[in-house]
Design an enzyme around this catalytic site. Sequence first.
Site, mmCIF file in Angstrom:
data_model
loop_
_atom_site.group_PDB
_atom_site.id
_atom_site.type_symbol
_atom_site.label_atom_id
_atom_site.label_comp_id
_atom_site.label_asym_id
_atom_site.label_seq_id
_atom_site.Cartn_x
_atom_site.Cartn_y
_atom_site.Cartn_z
ATOM 1 N N ASP A 217 0.832 -1.197 0.000
ATOM 2 C CA ASP A 217 0.000 0.000 0.000
ATOM 3 C C ASP A 217 0.876 1.260 0.000
ATOM 4 O O ASP A 217 1.884 1.332 0.710
ATOM 5 C CB ASP A 217 -0.894 -0.018 1.251
ATOM 6 C CG ASP A 217 -1.825 1.166 1.321
ATOM 7 O OD1 ASP A 217 -2.821 1.163 0.586
ATOM 8 O OD2 ASP A 217 -1.550 2.092 2.114
ATOM 9 N N GLU A 284 1.266 -0.379 -4.988
ATOM 10 C CA GLU A 284 0.246 0.630 -5.256
ATOM 11 C C GLU A 284 0.934 1.968 -5.445
ATOM 12 O O GLU A 284 1.579 2.482 -4.527
ATOM 13 C CB GLU A 284 -0.755 0.724 -4.096
ATOM 14 C CG GLU A 284 -1.843 1.762 -4.360
ATOM 15 C CD GLU A 284 -2.524 2.263 -3.104
ATOM 16 O OE1 GLU A 284 -3.710 2.612 -3.184
ATOM 17 O OE2 GLU A 284 -1.879 2.320 -2.048
#
Length: 576
Positions: A217, A284
């Site tokens: 993330d 990401e």
Amino acid sequence: MSIPTAPSLSTELIKPTEPADWWRGAVIYQIYPRSFKDSNDDGVGDLPGIIGQLDYVAALNVDAIWISPFFKSPMKDFGYDVSDYRAVDPLFGTLEDFEQLISAAHARGIKVIIDQVISHTSDQHVWFQESRSSRDNAKADWYIWADPKADGSPPNNWLSIFGGSAWQWESRRRQYYLHNFLSSQPDLNFHEEAVQRQILDDVEFWCRLGLDGFRFDACNFHFHDQSLRDNPPAAAGAVSSSVRADNPYSMQQHCFDKNRPENLAFLERLRGVLDRYGAIGLGEIGDEDAPPLMASYTAGNERLHMAYSFGLLTPIFSASHIRMQGEQLETSIGPTGGWACWSLSNHDVPRVLSRWGGDDADPRLAKLLLCLLGSLRGTVCLFQGEELGLPEAEVPYADIRDPYGIAFWPEYKGRDGCRTPFPWSSAAPHGGFSDAKPWLPIASTQLPRAVNIAQQDENSILHFYRRFLAWRAHQTVLKIGSIYFFDTPEPVLMHVRSVENAIVKSAMLCVFNLSAERISVPVIAALTTAFPTFRRTDLTTLTGHGLTGARFDQNNLILAPYGGLFAQLTLSSKST
């Protein structure tokens, strides 16, 4: 229709990659655990709930599941604020449950990827509790601390994605700490060697359990400019692809608070850990200038395996936009050997069927979008519920849980609309998700598309997903082939995926009608212009994928509303 001359496959087109890498061209199914299936009737989905539905997932013919965070957390950002990197939050079960999940998934041929949130922690993490206590403790430099300006204001102009300053005052240290997201999510200081070592150890902890990979993330937020220079204002007229225009975050060029070059060396250390266990890394990267960043983060075999693209998570739905995203990414990652992961929906954006088709979207659009996504060069990521054609849920303000939505209401209603519980049964209480009141309300508009109803209809979107993904699993060219886009007018997207050897170029023609109107496409003329030795007999319509609404009328392809074509194209390599 103006068709440029096709480039030589031996020079300009991107070469196919080694098929031994399972993740190249794979299909990943994202599970948001809070909302997938509740096994203990507390209103929140959990790991045993996922285990109980793995047969359903396996029937989709996906290669892997990506599970959003289930780590111990105060849940201020619903798991993206981690307070213990090695513990499962009791809401979701136990570490033993997770080990059982891996075993059960592997028994069904499904690989397991988890979300790893390492750019920041929760303010409840013991590391931060110690770091904030004084300026001279063992973890004093594990987070990003800075003195105020002479007037007491924050050290610079950096902003939080969730609104306002990215700096929060801490009276115990009489300093500010940095938080790129919520103030309860302090950013780790990756300039501190001890932080890097600890994070790598925590990643290895999960690798040792037999995990197949990680989705990292916010992986372009790991480092910051140590001089704390102000970000310059955004260029006049600049439009962010990753942040809403009503968010002041979009008013800056984020040169110094993220995307720092020091991150590359850390990613190489991270890749070293992954390689020891055969695990993969999916990063990401949400940014205004993502393609070059994605290229550098996935270059060669030294950093991340794949980068997650935000290019199709926008409200823009057109053939030209999709083509532009594909070509920009190929231009960037092609020379580096990088790899992209495409998605149309996830836990952070409105569901694609509503976003691109409206609340009363034609079910044929859902089927077309799967085929389109599965035809692009890269790995495919599907979000739970796409296979049912779920629309975005309308969540009343009183029920909103997302802090992002609360902060920006009413212009932005937050991310809860795509996170509502999964509808398993239209007749069961709470849609069969739980016997208790769920953490978010079940959307009544989604119940008619529940699994029990879709299962009974052979023409449902669910059955289409199963058939198409089973067919695609055997199409090597769609997994690893190069891609070449044709110059077609709206609403037509047309491209060729190809793999070649010394004698024959095996290619697949993909043509899609992105509109609700019947259209005619001069496909034969386009192919003849692109490939001078092309003959009509070189084109063979393929079946088995389930997509309908395409027929030839002499040299023109007639496409029904949301219709499309897959066709085999076989040419001598000498022809190009």
